[in-house]
Design an enzyme around this catalytic site. Structure first.
Site, PDB file in Angstrom:
ATOM      1  NE  ARG A  48      -2.891  -3.990   0.571  1.00 24.93           N
ATOM      2  CZ  ARG A  48      -2.452  -5.011   1.707  1.00 24.93           C
ATOM      3  NH1 ARG A  48      -2.525  -5.004   2.795  1.00 24.93           N
ATOM      4  NH2 ARG A  48      -2.089  -6.292   0.908  1.00 24.93           N
ATOM      5  CD  GLU A  57       2.061   0.657   3.354  1.00 28.55           C
ATOM      6  OE1 GLU A  57       2.571  -0.561   2.911  1.00 28.55           O
ATOM      7  OE2 GLU A  57       1.180   0.895   3.980  1.00 28.55           O
ATOM      8  CG  HIS A 114       2.124  -3.001   5.216  1.00 24.96           C
ATOM      9  ND1 HIS A 114       1.587  -2.424   4.023  1.00 24.96           N
ATOM     10  CD2 HIS A 114       1.710  -4.095   5.427  1.00 24.96           C
ATOM     11  CE1 HIS A 114       0.664  -3.628   3.831  1.00 24.96           C
ATOM     12  NE2 HIS A 114       0.856  -4.274   4.441  1.00 24.96           N
TER      13      HIS A 114
END
Lengths: 329, 329
Positions: free
Chosen positions: B241, B270, B289
């Site tokens: 993360r 993000e 991601h």
């Protein structure tokens, strides 16, 4: 005393291991710039006549390469040449092979080449080119990936390189179809087929990789019929020799969509001419005949030479001897 | 009859397997555009009140995702939610976890993430960015490569993802140091260390990969001291993360040369804001991601859901149940 011709960069790495043979060999070191000097304070005023030459990576690819190759070809009494390459198709190597009493090859570069193949496969499966283009445009766009797990590779040429590729493909959960003349089973191949049966198996492959040597039989094997038999989502790779591929047929195939993409380390003309379409082709990834070069390859070839030198001095058989017949008449 | 909320793309793939449960479940399918219809000709006029929701990849990432998530959060009687993700740190997932009687996670994406890590490692070891730049300039320049064989990885977080990475690193001839709280041995790790001992082991690693979940303990673990302890030739990777990394410290570290390069799939913010320096940083490779997304992941998550559904209907325990306590309050 046996004279050994060796490039200075190679000598720097292995001189402590060579020292144990100091009573029997005299290293003649090719210095930067091309001058040749005897190492360890030995005298060297006579004409240059090495009995042994180590064709290390630097002997082939440094600025001093022409000096080394000229010395080899002029040597009146060349007894043994250790090459750092597997291939023996280069004209200079053919000439050396004809002159030297013993010529030994190296297959130590198979590991680095196999890693090159995985690198290119991952970049294809992950749509690397498109993702880098997205990034250049600051586009946050998810893209689906294909996996090595469950992928099928057709590996044309199942010698040292092909087996190292297949071993890794297996370890990562893929399948390997090997192509070679003698269709004996191999622990790293799910299937071994003969060259004559390739066309009917190409449609199974996500990745088709050429790693065969250049011979009369392999010349132009990847032609229009070959590409037409590949899948639309398949990657074509060549780490063998440029002459295995009919390059206009590959370009036409990419245009038509079979294969989807090509990853090339070798070309019909090298260095690749400036006008070659491969430089900027959007469906091509390429490297400059360089898949074999790594720190690991360099160290493994050094170890091979040192092992063969020990055998040579002990009068034992050498590893990877290439028979005289392989160099033609 | 048990109502199952499912995205149409997911339903298309697995409807034949769902059919065997047609007497007990009624699929409520989220169509393209967001309308919800019962499948198989079943009537559906009442209010939407699914007992089961399959949070498949499309439920999370398609244009209809807001419709699915709203329906889940409004469901008065949500009995079981199957997530396609491992992480439970997203606010919507926390809210779902608090509402649903049963919440099950997925670790099926570990394979795809592990392949992402290999992809990035090979591209780093082969100097991919420089080679592509050479090519763009039509420069035929050989570059030395580093090898996966003999490389050492420090893998921070040794759960499903960490183990899948380590398994592949081992298979390719590398070494793996795993970092996790309970330092019990693992067949895929050469060494397991506790988080408190990381700094003294970082200098061994060619590649440092974060794949830990985001918790109070892991927040900001990769800080200035962490990067200063890495080698100058090392690659830093993050597939965990964004919040595990102090991003200004990473940027300062890249500036100073430790690490040499960073490969990032996750970020503090993000989608990555347009003004982020990561978009164009020459020592960074990045993906949005997206390391987990692959055809393989999608199919494995489908299989997990179907297995859990069979267990659910049979009254058996489900796989990957996340305890209520993990969602706080």
């Amino acid at each position: 005393m046996i004279d050994l011709l060796i490039h200075h960069a190679t000598f720097s790495r292995i001189q402590s291991q060579l020292r144990v043979h100091a009573e029997r060999i005299r290293p003649l070191v090719v210095r930067a710039g091309g001058a040749i000097e005897a190492a360890w304070g030995a005298a060297f005023e006579a004409e240059l006549a090495p009995q042994i030459v180590f064709g290390s990576i630097e002997a082939y690819l440094s600025p001093e390469a022409p000096v080394v190759m000229r010395a080899v070809l002029d040597a009146p009494d060349l007894d043994w040449f250790q090459s750092s390459a597997a291939g023996i198709d280069h004209p200079v190597l053919v000439a050396i092979g004809k002159r030297a009493r013993l010529y030994t090859a190296s297959h130590e570069q198979a590991h680095a080449i196999a890693e090159w193949a995985l690198w290119q496969a991952f970049d294809f499966f992950r749509a690397g080119a498109q993702r880098r283009e997205d990034r250049a445009q600051k586009i946050w766009k998810r893209r689906n990936a294909r996996e090595m797990t469950g992928s099928t590779w057709l590996i044309y040429g199942f010698g040292h390189i092909g087996r190292e590729i297949a071993r890794r493909v297996h370890a990562l959960g893929g399948k390997a179809i090997g192509v070679r003349r003698s269709p004996v089973r191999d622990e790293h191949a799910d299937l071994i087929i003969e060259p004559g049966n390739v066309l009917s198996h190409l449609s199974q492959a996500d990745i088709v990789c050429l790693c065969a040597p250049f011979t009369a039989e392999t010349e132009g094997l990847a032609n229009a019929a070959f590409f037409a038999a590949m899948r639309e989502d398949a990657l074509f790779m060549n780490v063998g020799r440029g002459a295995l591929v009919v390059e206009p047929d590959l370009l036409a195939g990419l245009e038509r969509g079979r294969p989807a993409f090509a990853a090339l380390d070798v070309f019909a003309a090298e260095p690749l001419p400036e006008e070659s379409p491969f430089w900027a082709h959007p469906k091509v990834a390429m490297t400059p005949h360089n898949s074999a070069e790594s720190e690991g390859t360099r160290d493994r070839v050094d170890a091979l030479f040192l092992d063969n030198l020990r055998r040579y001095l002990a009068g034992e058989g050498l590893r990877n001897v290439v028979p005289k017949s392989a160099f033609g008449g």
